[in-house]
Design a protein around this motif. Structure first.
Motif, PDB file in Angstrom:
ATOM      1  N   UNK A  50       0.810  -1.222   0.000  1.00 33.93           N
ATOM      2  CA  UNK A  50       0.000   0.000   0.000  1.00 33.93           C
ATOM      3  C   UNK A  50       0.838   1.263   0.000  1.00 33.93           C
ATOM      4  N   UNK A  51       2.106   1.151   0.334  1.00 29.68           N
ATOM      5  CA  UNK A  51       3.008   2.300   0.372  1.00 29.68           C
ATOM      6  C   UNK A  51       3.716   2.422  -0.973  1.00 29.68           C
ATOM      7  N   UNK A  52       3.828   3.647  -1.465  1.00 30.25           N
ATOM      8  CA  UNK A  52       4.606   3.902  -2.670  1.00 30.25           C
ATOM      9  C   UNK A  52       5.865   4.675  -2.297  1.00 30.25           C
ATOM     10  N   UNK A  53       6.980   4.395  -2.975  1.00 30.92           N
ATOM     11  CA  UNK A  53       8.190   5.181  -2.707  1.00 30.92           C
ATOM     12  C   UNK A  53       7.939   6.665  -2.984  1.00 30.92           C
ATOM     13  N   UNK A  54       8.577   7.516  -2.222  1.00 23.82           N
ATOM     14  CA  UNK A  54       8.425   8.956  -2.430  1.00 23.82           C
ATOM     15  C   UNK A  54       8.787   9.334  -3.864  1.00 23.82           C
ATOM     16  N   UNK A  55       9.817   8.709  -4.390  1.00 22.22           N
ATOM     17  CA  UNK A  55      10.233   8.978  -5.769  1.00 22.22           C
ATOM     18  C   UNK A  55       9.088   8.707  -6.743  1.00 22.22           C
ATOM     19  N   UNK A  56       8.357   7.638  -6.504  1.00 26.17           N
ATOM     20  CA  UNK A  56       7.238   7.302  -7.393  1.00 26.17           C
ATOM     21  C   UNK A  56       6.156   8.370  -7.305  1.00 26.17           C
ATOM     22  N   UNK A  57       5.821   8.836  -6.109  1.00 25.66           N
ATOM     23  CA  UNK A  57       4.809   9.894  -5.974  1.00 25.66           C
ATOM     24  C   UNK A  57       5.202  11.126  -6.783  1.00 25.66           C
ATOM     25  N   UNK A  58       6.465  11.539  -6.657  1.00 25.79           N
ATOM     26  CA  UNK A  58       6.925  12.723  -7.374  1.00 25.79           C
ATOM     27  C   UNK A  58       6.791  12.541  -8.878  1.00 25.79           C
ATOM     28  N   UNK A  59       7.086  11.350  -9.354  1.00 25.28           N
ATOM     29  CA  UNK A  59       6.989  11.091 -10.783  1.00 25.28           C
ATOM     30  C   UNK A  59       5.541  10.930 -11.233  1.00 25.28           C
ATOM     31  N   UNK A  60       4.730  10.272 -10.419  1.00 24.56           N
ATOM     32  CA  UNK A  60       3.339  10.021 -10.810  1.00 24.56           C
ATOM     33  C   UNK A  60       2.551  11.310 -10.991  1.00 24.56           C
ATOM     34  N   UNK A  61       2.705  12.264 -10.072  1.00 23.27           N
ATOM     35  CA  UNK A  61       1.945  13.508 -10.220  1.00 23.27           C
ATOM     36  C   UNK A  61       2.402  14.272 -11.460  1.00 23.27           C
ATOM     37  N   UNK A  62       3.672  14.132 -11.832  1.00 22.89           N
ATOM     38  CA  UNK A  62       4.155  14.746 -13.068  1.00 22.89           C
ATOM     39  C   UNK A  62       3.563  14.027 -14.278  1.00 22.89           C
ATOM     40  N   UNK A  63       3.474  12.712 -14.185  1.00 25.53           N
ATOM     41  CA  UNK A  63       2.814  11.918 -15.226  1.00 25.53           C
ATOM     42  C   UNK A  63       1.373  12.380 -15.424  1.00 25.53           C
ATOM     43  N   UNK A  64       0.674  12.678 -14.332  1.00 22.27           N
ATOM     44  CA  UNK A  64      -0.711  13.132 -14.441  1.00 22.27           C
ATOM     45  C   UNK A  64      -0.787  14.411 -15.268  1.00 22.27           C
ATOM     46  N   UNK A  65       0.116  15.373 -14.990  1.00 21.28           N
ATOM     47  CA  UNK A  65       0.077  16.638 -15.718  1.00 21.28           C
ATOM     48  C   UNK A  65       0.338  16.439 -17.206  1.00 21.28           C
ATOM     49  N   UNK A  66       1.284  15.592 -17.535  1.00 18.87           N
ATOM     50  CA  UNK A  66       1.578  15.448 -18.960  1.00 18.87           C
ATOM     51  C   UNK A  66       0.543  14.573 -19.666  1.00 18.87           C
ATOM     52  N   UNK A  67      -0.061  13.625 -18.945  1.00 17.94           N
ATOM     53  CA  UNK A  67      -1.036  12.733 -19.576  1.00 17.94           C
ATOM     54  C   UNK A  67      -2.370  13.421 -19.809  1.00 17.94           C
ATOM     55  N   UNK A  68      -2.842  14.190 -18.838  1.00 13.85           N
ATOM     56  CA  UNK A  68      -4.193  14.740 -18.919  1.00 13.85           C
ATOM     57  C   UNK A  68      -4.246  16.219 -19.310  1.00 13.85           C
ATOM     58  N   UNK A  69      -3.114  16.913 -19.237  1.00 12.01           N
ATOM     59  CA  UNK A  69      -3.111  18.335 -19.602  1.00 12.01           C
ATOM     60  C   UNK A  69      -2.217  18.589 -20.810  1.00 12.01           C
ATOM     61  N   UNK A  70      -0.934  18.283 -20.686  1.00 10.00           N
ATOM     62  CA  UNK A  70       0.001  18.628 -21.751  1.00 10.00           C
ATOM     63  C   UNK A  70      -0.284  17.880 -23.047  1.00 10.00           C
ATOM     64  N   UNK A  71      -0.579  16.603 -22.951  1.00 12.49           N
ATOM     65  CA  UNK A  71      -0.855  15.837 -24.163  1.00 12.49           C
ATOM     66  C   UNK A  71      -2.103  16.330 -24.869  1.00 12.49           C
ATOM     67  N   UNK A  72      -3.082  16.817 -24.080  1.00 18.10           N
ATOM     68  CA  UNK A  72      -4.306  17.340 -24.681  1.00 18.10           C
ATOM     69  C   UNK A  72      -4.113  18.728 -25.269  1.00 18.10           C
ATOM     70  N   UNK A  73      -3.239  19.514 -24.659  1.00 16.78           N
ATOM     71  CA  UNK A  73      -3.090  20.915 -25.059  1.00 16.78           C
ATOM     72  C   UNK A  73      -2.035  21.131 -26.129  1.00 16.78           C
ATOM     73  N   UNK A  74      -1.070  20.214 -26.193  1.00 15.28           N
ATOM     74  CA  UNK A  74       0.049  20.404 -27.110  1.00 15.28           C
ATOM     75  C   UNK A  74       0.182  19.196 -28.037  1.00 15.28           C
ATOM     76  N   UNK A  75      -0.402  19.258 -29.222  1.00 16.78           N
ATOM     77  CA  UNK A  75      -0.249  18.159 -30.186  1.00 16.78           C
ATOM     78  C   UNK A  75       1.232  17.884 -30.448  1.00 16.78           C
TER      79      UNK A  75
END
Length: 436
Positions: A50-75
């Motif tokens: 149930x625990x995720x490494x801190x490194x993974x959290x930092x990367x996952x939230x960045x993944x969220x921004x590029x997957x749901x915002x940047x990819x949609x806004x920047x072809x």
């Protein structure tokens, strides 16, 4: 029929270009501020599934921004690394395949340094988006940007929760940060506050952000009930332990009793006896149990058993929301920098319920289920809450590692009944009829 107006809180994010830019910078900066006390080795440990490494959290939230915002806004947008989409997806099956959760701690690469480079890369593209996107397109993206801000705040809470579990597994009992122990204050006796039966409006209605599971707003009948004036303390829970609470099967739900036996629970998570004295692991290291602090890191099973021992019960989430509606959203949140529940000061006692917000998430007896008329959002973000509406219980109020700007009276957190590593605690309730 009662319809309480929802109080305005700092979670009502404004949507101007400047405001979104500043909110993004503040939220992203706070994620990294949380990591300041860590050394490289702390970032990579996964102490349980149930625990995720801190490194993974930092990367996952960045993944969220590029997957749901940047990819949609920047072809044509491309990630810093083509495999990051696979490594840092959490549970969005409709987005694509993902690395299995229990093995996140086995990934030594990307390194911590490379993870921060990934964050810089995403931040640079987000800054360019805020600066150059036209107003209509920015307006269309504002809902998902706002969701992203709250998503990162959720992971900030998880980062603190998870690093506490990681450090607790170390026999050296290392401290995440140095903070003085809470004073041993005299806590006011628990009293009961009565609420009348009525048909109440429950759920979010108002301006600003709310998760989809907080609505639709709907009517629900609530019988007369009483709510405890404050949270249950460590001292009160110690009485339950000393009275044989963990060895009395009649107090427990069947699955709870099975779990107690299998896991050999004898006290809340992070408690241990040393030289005859109960101690607890905190983010400031090992300390003696302070009897005045709210009891924390108990499962739903433990909260329910304690309530039975006290000839009471847990509140329903509707009862909790009725009691919380109209109260100021204030308490011991992550902004205090304490990262631990604190005793209620008797001088602050008032007629209404105290400690409704902050300190610990309060278990309710309500199963996490959809409200009448609930429909998940379309697309991948529809997986955000709706898919978990099974085998979970609702918690309310936020904790000492929740952001103040992230909480509302209608906020529905949820965890399985055996979860203990979150900052979870107890508030008692009871019916009126038996105590008239």
């Amino acid at each position: 029929m009662v319809d309480y107006a929802q109080p305005k809180t700092s979670s009502a994010l404004t949507h101007s270009r400047h405001a979104l830019t500043e909110q993004y910078k503040q939220v992203r900066a706070f994620s990294e501020l949380i990591c300041k006390p860590l050394v490289t080795e702390d970032y990579v440990v996964q102490s349980m599934p149930d625990v995720s490494p801190t490194k993974w959290h930092l990367a996952h939230v960045s993944w969220f921004w590029e997957t749901f915002v940047l990819s949609a806004a920047q072809p044509g947008y491309t990630s810093l690394h083509p495999q990051y989409t696979y490594l840092f997806n959490s549970y969005y099956n409709s987005v694509g395949a993902r690395h299995c959760r229990p093995k996140r701690g086995l990934i030594s690469r990307p390194t911590v340094t490379e993870t921060y480079q990934y964050r810089r890369y995403v931040d640079e593209h987000m800054q360019a988006l805020f600066e150059h996107l036209d107003e209509n397109r920015l307006s269309a993206l504002t809902p998902i940007i706002t969701l992203g801000l709250h998503h990162e705040q959720q992971h900030q809470e998880l980062m603190l929760t998870d690093i506490k579990h990681v450090l607790s597994c170390n026999p050296l009992n290392p401290a995440y940060h140095e903070a003085p122990a809470s004073p041993s204050l005299s806590v006011a006796p628990l009293s009961w506050i009565t609420y009348q039966e009525d048909v109440y409006w429950i759920g979010y209605k108002g301006e600003g952000f709310a998760f989809d599971n907080e609505g639709p707003r709907h009517k629900t009948y609530v019988q007369p009930f009483q709510l405890g004036s404050r949270l249950v303390t460590n001292g009160e829970y110690l009485e339950f332990i000393e009275d044989g609470g963990y060895s009395t099967p009649t107090l427990w739900l069947s699955d709870g009793w099975r779990t107690v036996q299998e896991q050999q629970w004898q006290a809340p998570l992070y408690w241990e006896k040393r030289d005859g004295q109960w101690c607890m692991m905190t983010l400031s290291g090992l300390r003696a149990v302070n009897k005045g602090e709210p009891v924390c890191h108990v499962s739903y099973y433990e909260a329910d058993a304690y309530a039975h021992w006290k000839h009471a019960r847990l509140a329903t989430e509707a009862e909790w929301e009725v009691a919380a509606s109209g109260l100021d959203v204030r308490g011991n949140f992550v902004e205090s920098g304490v990262y631990h529940p604190v005793p209620m000061q008797t001088a602050l006692q008032k007629e209404g319920p105290m400690q409704m917000y902050g300190d610990v998430w309060e278990w309710t007896q309500s199963a996490y289920a959809p409200y009448p008329g609930f429909r998940p959002a379309s697309g991948a973000v529809g997986e955000y809450n709706g898919k978990f509406m099974c085998n979970q219980f609702v918690l309310r109020g936020g904790s000492c590692v929740t952001s103040l700007s992230h909480i509302r009276p209608t906020y529905r957190n949820f965890f399985p009944p055996d979860a203990r590593w979150q900052f979870t605690g107890i508030r008692l309730a009871r019916g009126v009829e038996a105590h008239a």
